[in-house]
Scaffold this active site. Structure first.
Site, PDB file in Angstrom:
ATOM      1  N   ARG A 113       0.892  -1.224   0.134  1.00 60.80           N
ATOM      2  CA  ARG A 113       0.105   0.096  -0.196  1.00 60.80           C
ATOM      3  C   ARG A 113       0.908   1.340  -0.035  1.00 60.80           C
ATOM      4  O   ARG A 113       0.429   2.342  -0.249  1.00 60.80           O
ATOM      5  CB  ARG A 113      -0.982  -0.049   1.215  1.00 60.80           C
ATOM      6  CG  ARG A 113      -2.083  -1.033   0.786  1.00 60.80           C
ATOM      7  CD  ARG A 113      -3.138  -0.964   1.871  1.00 60.80           C
ATOM      8  NE  ARG A 113      -2.670  -1.595   3.122  1.00 60.80           N
ATOM      9  CZ  ARG A 113      -2.672  -2.831   3.429  1.00 60.80           C
ATOM     10  NH1 ARG A 113      -3.003  -3.860   2.910  1.00 60.80           N
ATOM     11  NH2 ARG A 113      -2.258  -3.067   4.795  1.00 60.80           N
TER      12      ARG A 113
ATOM     13  N   GLU B 223       4.889 -10.569  15.158  1.00 60.70           N
ATOM     14  CA  GLU B 223       4.322 -11.072  16.510  1.00 60.70           C
ATOM     15  C   GLU B 223       4.887 -12.790  16.634  1.00 60.70           C
ATOM     16  O   GLU B 223       5.436 -13.027  17.625  1.00 60.70           O
ATOM     17  CB  GLU B 223       2.968 -10.909  16.464  1.00 60.70           C
ATOM     18  CG  GLU B 223       2.296 -10.839  17.812  1.00 60.70           C
ATOM     19  CD  GLU B 223       0.734 -10.763  17.694  1.00 60.70           C
ATOM     20  OE1 GLU B 223       0.203 -10.253  16.394  1.00 60.70           O
ATOM     21  OE2 GLU B 223      -0.222 -10.776  18.618  1.00 60.70           O
TER      22      GLU B 223
HETATM   23  P1  AMP Z   1       4.302  -2.872  11.017  1.00 62.94           P
HETATM   24  O1  AMP Z   1       5.605  -3.158  10.459  1.00 62.94           O
HETATM   25  O2  AMP Z   1       3.863  -3.301  12.357  1.00 62.94           O
HETATM   26  O3  AMP Z   1       4.305  -1.094  11.375  1.00 62.94           O
HETATM   27  O4  AMP Z   1       3.002  -2.846  10.134  1.00 62.94           O
HETATM   28  C1  AMP Z   1       2.838  -1.880   9.006  1.00 62.94           C
HETATM   29  C2  AMP Z   1       2.612  -2.736   7.907  1.00 62.94           C
HETATM   30  O5  AMP Z   1       1.366  -3.649   8.201  1.00 62.94           O
HETATM   31  C3  AMP Z   1       2.063  -1.670   6.967  1.00 62.94           C
HETATM   32  O6  AMP Z   1       2.526  -1.986   5.572  1.00 62.94           O
HETATM   33  C4  AMP Z   1       0.437  -1.503   7.075  1.00 62.94           C
HETATM   34  O7  AMP Z   1      -0.043  -1.619   5.801  1.00 62.94           O
HETATM   35  C5  AMP Z   1       0.189  -2.957   7.604  1.00 62.94           C
HETATM   36  N1  AMP Z   1      -0.707  -2.991   8.822  1.00 62.94           N
HETATM   37  C6  AMP Z   1      -0.221  -3.360  10.105  1.00 62.94           C
HETATM   38  N2  AMP Z   1      -1.417  -3.042  10.821  1.00 62.94           N
HETATM   39  C7  AMP Z   1      -2.627  -2.751  10.057  1.00 62.94           C
HETATM   40  C8  AMP Z   1      -3.965  -2.194  10.489  1.00 62.94           C
HETATM   41  N3  AMP Z   1      -4.487  -2.360  11.519  1.00 62.94           N
HETATM   42  N4  AMP Z   1      -4.737  -2.052   9.229  1.00 62.94           N
HETATM   43  C9  AMP Z   1      -4.083  -2.013   8.146  1.00 62.94           C
HETATM   44  N5  AMP Z   1      -2.915  -2.414   7.779  1.00 62.94           N
HETATM   45  C10 AMP Z   1      -2.011  -2.674   8.544  1.00 62.94           C
END
Ligand code: AMP
Length: 180
Positions: free
Chosen positions: A67, A104
């Protein structure tokens, strides 16, 4: 000015759809497709993403799969910068460098073309959303390993409670349009 910007952000927020238990139980997924479908919010989002980085001499916008590919190229074009994709493993055809990061359960990996960032390039890292910050931190590692300078971060949405920005490069501004 403050309250005008707040009003604009409320309009964007009204186009984010919460989807419970996607892609797995316990996750509240922030779906940006209603925002993308509406010509007004599509345009407004891009203009608001661009604003903080005008006159910062950005050379590259690095977008995170998948995205981060939606607004990343538009952000780059409006900053007169180039666009570089960071992708999941085995998607990029030429020589790559990779970084692993913790999920996780288990770990994941991201890759970038080894020649996509040149020493000294001024880079903004962009994604639709920052949650734990793991993905953006891995992107930071890749940019820095290739000699790029991370000048800032750009997200539509920040899940504030997860504290993801603590994982990012100290001193580099983190620009987010909406916090939840
Ligand atoms: P992180 O590495 O945990 O910061 O996760 C970020 C990535 O996971 C991004 O590419 C987001 O598009 C996706 N992502 C994580 N949590 C969500 C959520 N609650 N809703 C939509 N996309 C998420």
């Amino acid at each position: 000015m403050e309250s005008f910007e707040k009003e604009l952000k409320k309009i964007l927020e009204s186009r984010i759809r919460d989807v419970k238990d996607f892609p797995k139980p316990g996750i509240l997924f922030k779906d940006i497709t209603p925002l993308l479908r509406d010509p007004e919010t599509l345009n407004l989002t891009l203009r608001m993403l661009v604003k903080p980085f005008l006159s910062k001499n950005i050379e590259l916008v690095v977008g995170l799969e998948s995205r981060g590919f939606l607004f990343g190229p538009g952000l780059a074009m409006n900053l007169h910068a180039g666009f570089v994709p960071i992708r999941k493993p085995n998607k990029l055809p030429a020589k790559t460098v990779s970084a692993t990061y913790q999920l996780e359960y288990g770990e994941d990996k991201v890759e970038v073309h080894a020649d996509a960032i040149i020493k000294g390039n001024r880079v903004v890292i962009h994604d639709d959303l920052i949650a734990t910050g793991g993905t953006a931190a891995a992107a930071t590692e890749l940019v820095e390993r290739l000699g790029g300078e991370v000048v800032g971060y750009s997200f539509l949405i920040e899940l504030d409670a997860l504290g993801g920005r603590k994982q990012l490069k100290e001193g580099a501004p983190v620009e987010t349009l909406l916090k939840f």
